[in-house]
Design an enzyme around this catalytic site. Structure first.
Site, mmCIF file in Angstrom:
data_model
loop_
_atom_site.group_PDB
_atom_site.id
_atom_site.type_symbol
_atom_site.label_atom_id
_atom_site.label_comp_id
_atom_site.label_asym_id
_atom_site.label_seq_id
_atom_site.Cartn_x
_atom_site.Cartn_y
_atom_site.Cartn_z
ATOM 1 N N CYS A 92 34.479 -51.115 -46.920
ATOM 2 C CA CYS A 92 35.865 -51.557 -46.849
ATOM 3 C C CYS A 92 36.850 -50.401 -46.990
ATOM 4 O O CYS A 92 36.502 -49.323 -47.438
ATOM 5 C CB CYS A 92 36.177 -52.532 -47.981
ATOM 6 S SG CYS A 92 35.188 -54.018 -47.936
ATOM 7 N N GLY A 100 36.151 -50.683 -41.979
ATOM 8 C CA GLY A 100 35.784 -52.096 -41.934
ATOM 9 C C GLY A 100 36.439 -52.754 -40.747
ATOM 10 O O GLY A 100 37.659 -52.713 -40.619
ATOM 11 N N ASN A 139 36.840 -51.950 -52.462
ATOM 12 C CA ASN A 139 35.926 -51.145 -51.652
ATOM 13 C C ASN A 139 34.773 -50.722 -52.548
ATOM 14 O O ASN A 139 34.998 -50.067 -53.558
ATOM 15 C CB ASN A 139 36.662 -49.913 -51.104
ATOM 16 C CG ASN A 139 35.731 -48.905 -50.442
ATOM 17 O OD1 ASN A 139 35.978 -47.719 -50.482
ATOM 18 N ND2 ASN A 139 34.655 -49.358 -49.837
ATOM 19 N N GLY A 140 33.551 -51.087 -52.173
ATOM 20 C CA GLY A 140 32.386 -50.698 -52.966
ATOM 21 C C GLY A 140 31.403 -51.844 -53.078
ATOM 22 O O GLY A 140 31.466 -52.808 -52.316
ATOM 23 N N TYR A 181 29.936 -38.506 -42.742
ATOM 24 C CA TYR A 181 30.134 -39.468 -41.664
ATOM 25 C C TYR A 181 31.281 -40.449 -41.886
ATOM 26 O O TYR A 181 32.019 -40.766 -40.960
ATOM 27 C CB TYR A 181 28.833 -40.271 -41.464
ATOM 28 C CG TYR A 181 28.994 -41.464 -40.557
ATOM 29 C CD1 TYR A 181 29.089 -41.303 -39.178
ATOM 30 C CD2 TYR A 181 29.096 -42.757 -41.072
ATOM 31 C CE1 TYR A 181 29.263 -42.392 -38.340
ATOM 32 C CE2 TYR A 181 29.269 -43.852 -40.235
ATOM 33 C CZ TYR A 181 29.351 -43.665 -38.873
ATOM 34 O OH TYR A 181 29.533 -44.733 -38.051
#
Ligand code: SF4
Length: 503
Positions: free
Chosen positions: A29, A56, A131-132, A274
């Site tokens: 996310c 996301g 996020n996570g 990346y």
């Protein structure tokens, strides 16, 4: 207090292109938050989410607070598919948080799209974006279930459970800040949060600082975002990162901060390799510069003889440029990427499906025909993409295809917010030999390359310019700094594989 959540009624999406070729490693996310009275906060958030779209692409949402109520608008799809001008016009307030979602925990449903909304027992509206991935989800779920906050049969996501517990702690003189300060030390795993009660913008980062989170300053406000590129797009200047284990609150009195836990910094190295945008800066290191340097080191460690260095677009590009610089082999674009085709909702026909990789990448025959190519990619996960790319390049006339990878072999799954594959699906695990050379040869043969080389862990770490002990490299070396999640079949498999290898 009133909450309004909108939906166009889409429920569950299975991406029609997912079976064509493997997905690249997927970020879970992106989060964004802005406190800027007098500004169009929903539009600032919309553009911030655009800059975080790569983190996301399955759902997007914005929650806006005006001091009276919080309005949430979220749906499945890309940011540009979910929002339009009239929707953004209707989201007025002083504070907004936004979210782009890729599913790694919970299904890809509208209910799991974020920001999550909950009302506290005292009637305070609360919205949160995450996020996570939490690794003590079951423990938190039990707690929330005992308190009657969630129904476990409905399989609430880790973010839903977290939001419910946070909201439950508000009231009886306790603010959302107090509730977060009390709850967060018991939350284990990777998390960057932006959340709000409609008056104050809050943000928090887990004590290991796995995922990035930065603070920016607007002329008349503040911004918090997963990546600095999202600060740039709204004209905010970078102030600093939210530190690991830090909880911040932003309102008219400025920025207030506390450390809620002891910290051990372990930033995710895959953000440099990346995941993050090349124009983002993580802990003082520009991501593009790190990737260029990885490419240069790759050329030194795994040299190749060729006529042209080409990237697998787009993520392999900076490392390919670095490889070309260090090797003296000319750089060129040998393939063109159809951006976002993998995330369209339109079903491909059977004829189109047979095109496979060609829907995503198209070779430039005039550039590659008759050439000995050095193809630089960011990582190999299952190997399906590389196999298809190599076949496509040979069909387009390449004389030789030498593959160079700008990260070491991915051997272990990520439990901290990135979706790779199960341990058994990772091509680097296809060979049981402990000898690295045998594994590399087996992968080379499986993908059909003329030669294959990876950069080493040490060289990759050096390129980030971060101390080695402040990085998570678990997907390469199997040492998980926060441990593995409870009740997770992949974690059990990893434990068995690691026990077998050490015996
Ligand atoms: S396991 Fe890999 S992808 Fe996951 S946080 Fe660690 S370095 Fe990043």
């Amino acid at each position: 207090m009133v909450n309004t959540e909108h939906s166009t009624g889409m429920t569950q999406v299975n991406h029609p292109y997912d079976d064509l070729n493997e997905q690249s490693p997927q970020e879970e996310c992106g989060v964004f938050g802005v406190w800027a009275p007098g500004e169009e906060v929903s539009k600032l958030t919309y553009f911030g989410l655009f800059a975080l779209q790569h983190r996301g692409q399955e759902a997007a949402g914005i929650a806006v607070g005006d001091g009276e109520q919080i309005l949430v608008f979220k749906d499945l799809g890309l940011v540009s598919q979910v929002f339009d001008e009239p929707i953004l016009e209707s989201l007025r307030g002083n504070i907004a948080i936004g979210h782009t979602r890729y599913t790694t925990a919970g299904g890809n449903t509208w209910e799991n799209a974020q920001p999550m909304f909950r009302m506290a027992p005292d009637g305070t509206d609360i919205a949160l974006g995450h996020n996570g991935n939490l690794i003590n989800y079951l423990e938190l779920l039990d707690k929330a279930t005992e308190l009657g906050l969630v129904d476990p049969d409905k399989k609430p996501s880790d973010t839903d459970v977290l939001t419910a517990l946070l909201a439950n702690g508000v009231g009886n003189g306790k603010t959302l800040f107090d509730s977060a300060q009390e709850l967060l030390p018991s939350v284990k795993g990777a998390y960057c949060l932006t959340f709000t009660d409609g008056h104050t913008l809050y943000a928090a980062r887990d004590p290991f600082g796995i995922r990035p989170l930065s603070i920016g300053r607007l002329e008349r406000g503040w911004v918090v975002a997963s990546e600095t590129s999202a600060l740039d797009i709204v004209g905010a200047s970078l102030v600093r990162e939210v530190e690991p284990g830090e909880l911040i609150a932003i309102d008219e009195s400025g920025l207030k901060s506390i450390r809620f836990a002891e910290t051990t910094r372990k930033g995710c190295i895959f953000e440099y390799v990346y995941l993050a945008r090349p124009d983002s800066v993580i802990k003082g290191r520009n991501v593009n510069e790190a990737r260029l340097e990885i490419g240069r080191k790759l050329a030194a460690e795994a040299p190749a003889i060729g006529d042209l260095v080409i990237p697998t677009p787009e993520s392999g590009t900076p490392a390919a440029v670095g490889f070309a610089q260090a090797s003296g082999i000319p750089f060129g674009q040998g393939m063109v990427k159809n951006a976002y085709v993998g995330r369209t909702f339109i079903q491909p026909s059977d004829t189109l499906r047979q095109l496979g990789i060609r829907l995503k990448l198209n070779p430039l025959r005039e550039v590659i025909a008759g050439k000995r190519l050095v193809v630089v990619d960011d990582s190999i996960v299952r190997g399906n993409t590389q196999r298809a790319v190599i076949r496509m390049l040979r069909e387009a006339g390449a004389a030789e295809v030498h593959v160079r990878i700008a990260s070491p072999p991915v051997k272990w799954p990520c439990f901290y917010g990135i979706d790779f594959a199960t341990p058994g699906e990772l091509i680097a695990n296809a060979v049981t030999s402990d000898k690295e050379a045998e594994m590399v040869e087996a992968v080379r043969s499986a993908i059909g390359a003329d030669s294959l080389g990876y950069v080493s862990i040490d060289a990759m770490v050096e390129a980030t310019e971060q101390p080695a002990n402040e990085l998570c490299i678990a997907c390469f070396d199997g040492h998980y700094p926060m441990g593995m999640p409870q009740g997770n079949s992949n974690a059990e498999l990893v434990q068995k594989m690691q026990a077998a290898r050490s015996s």
